[in-house]
Design an enzyme around this catalytic site. Structure first.
Site: not given
Ligand SMILES: [Zn+2]
Length: 342
Positions: A124, A163
């Site tokens: 991320h 994710h």
């Protein structure tokens, strides 16, 4: 070619996040699982080196890197709403990038495959900020290092974490040398990863998002890899492959909504090995928050990477490919058929 290697350093424990779900107990559980497995414990463990500032700068702004260091030196604090930085976290995050880079050097020398068991995770983290438990983007930095230092021109990154790896996608969005393939729950954190995000400029067609509803099982994941990843990777012909290995798609994971079993991770790793003609595959740890599921799934990946048998008894899990998965695969096919023979 020498056998495979695990990259690990006990110093990864020193990224002290207190009772945060991304804690040192994750790696403790994995290392304990490895110690208890008669085959996994025979795999060589390499100590990573700390990345240089330049190696991290290849993917992150100098000011952001300096800011993380200042926060750590001042005793720590929150980098974003989810991401804690302790007094040691700057040093550990540099060592996590170093772990992924060390894996690159190992497989470019004489190691067949490698698993960098690092934390904090990375996928991320974007150029100028921490996000979602990630400080520096370990895989992105290592892929850039592999291109700059080993003259590689075709790198595949397969990201099965529940994710979407927004930071990795952003790092190579306009870069045709890196093919990013992500399966992820959507809508979900961090909100990115739509079908139509296929890359831009020279990188158009080199970004493949497979957004999924919760509940995808082993058969569903295998179907996606067989139908989409296999033909695309065969045309791309990667010289080196990374797995952004987030084991939070396991059915027991407290964060993700997916239904993969530990055995599924082995099957997916086998498929990734098959589509990597040069043979070298580097797994880098991302998410995975149920300790037992994380340990078992990670050992299942090691079994495939390093060639030993694994088998895990699972709860009754649903079999079969859902209509929803089939429909989503068709949609990805339709979009990616502009760039690939599908
Ligand atoms: Zn995750």
């Amino acid at each position: 070619m020498a056998a495979g290697a695990i990259i690990y350093d006990p110093a990864y424990r020193n990224h002290d996040t207190g009772n945060h779900v991304e804690s040192s107990s994750r790696l403790d559980a994995v290392m304990q699982g490895i110690a208890e497995n008669e085959y996994a414990r025979r795999v060589a463990i390499l100590k990573p080196y700390r990345a240089t500032i330049d190696q991290v700068k290849a993917n992150h702004d100098a000011r952001y890197i300096a800011g993380v260091r200042r926060l750590a030196d001042a005793g720590g604090g929150w980098l974003d709403a989810d991401t804690y930085c302790s007094s040691q976290s700057y040093a550990v995050a540099m060592l996590a990038v170093g772990g992924a880079i060390c894996a690159v050097d190992a497989v470019m020398a004489d190691v067949s495959n490698a698993f960098a068991l690092v934390r904090p995770p990375g996928h991320h983290a974007v150029r100028n900020k921490a996000m979602g438990f990630c400080i520096f983007n370990n895989v992105a930095c290592a892929a850039k290092y592999a291109m700059a230092s080993h003259d590689l021109e075709r790198i595949l990154i397969v990201d099965w974490d529940v994710h979407h790896g927004n930071g990795t996608e952003a790092a190579f969005y306009e870069d045709q040398r890196v093919l990013y393939f992500s399966t992820h729950q959507r809508p979900f954190y961090p909100g990115t990863g739509d079908y139509e995000d296929v890359g831009a400029g020279d990188g158009k067609g080199f970004n493949i998002n497979v957004p999924l509803s919760p509940g995808v099982n082993d058969d569903g994941y295998n179907y996606i890899y067989e139908t989409l990843l296999a033909p695309i990777a065969a045309q791309f012909e990667p010289e080196l492959t990374f797995i952004s290995a987030g084991q939070d798609i396991h059915y027991a994971d407290p964060i993700g909504g997916m239904c993969a079993t530990a055995n599924c991770f082995r099957e997916l790793t086998e498929r990734i090995k098959t589509v990597s003609p040069e043979g070298q595959v580097i797994a880098v740890l991302e998410g995975g928050y149920d300790l037992e599921a994380l340990a078992n799934s990670t050992i299942a990946i090691c079994g495939s990477l390093f060639g030993f048998a694994t088998s895990f008894v699972e709860e009754d899990v649903e079999l079969g490919i859902s209509q929803d998965v089939r429909a989503r695969v068709e949609k990805v096919k339709e979009i990616q058929a502009r760039y690939w023979d599908l």
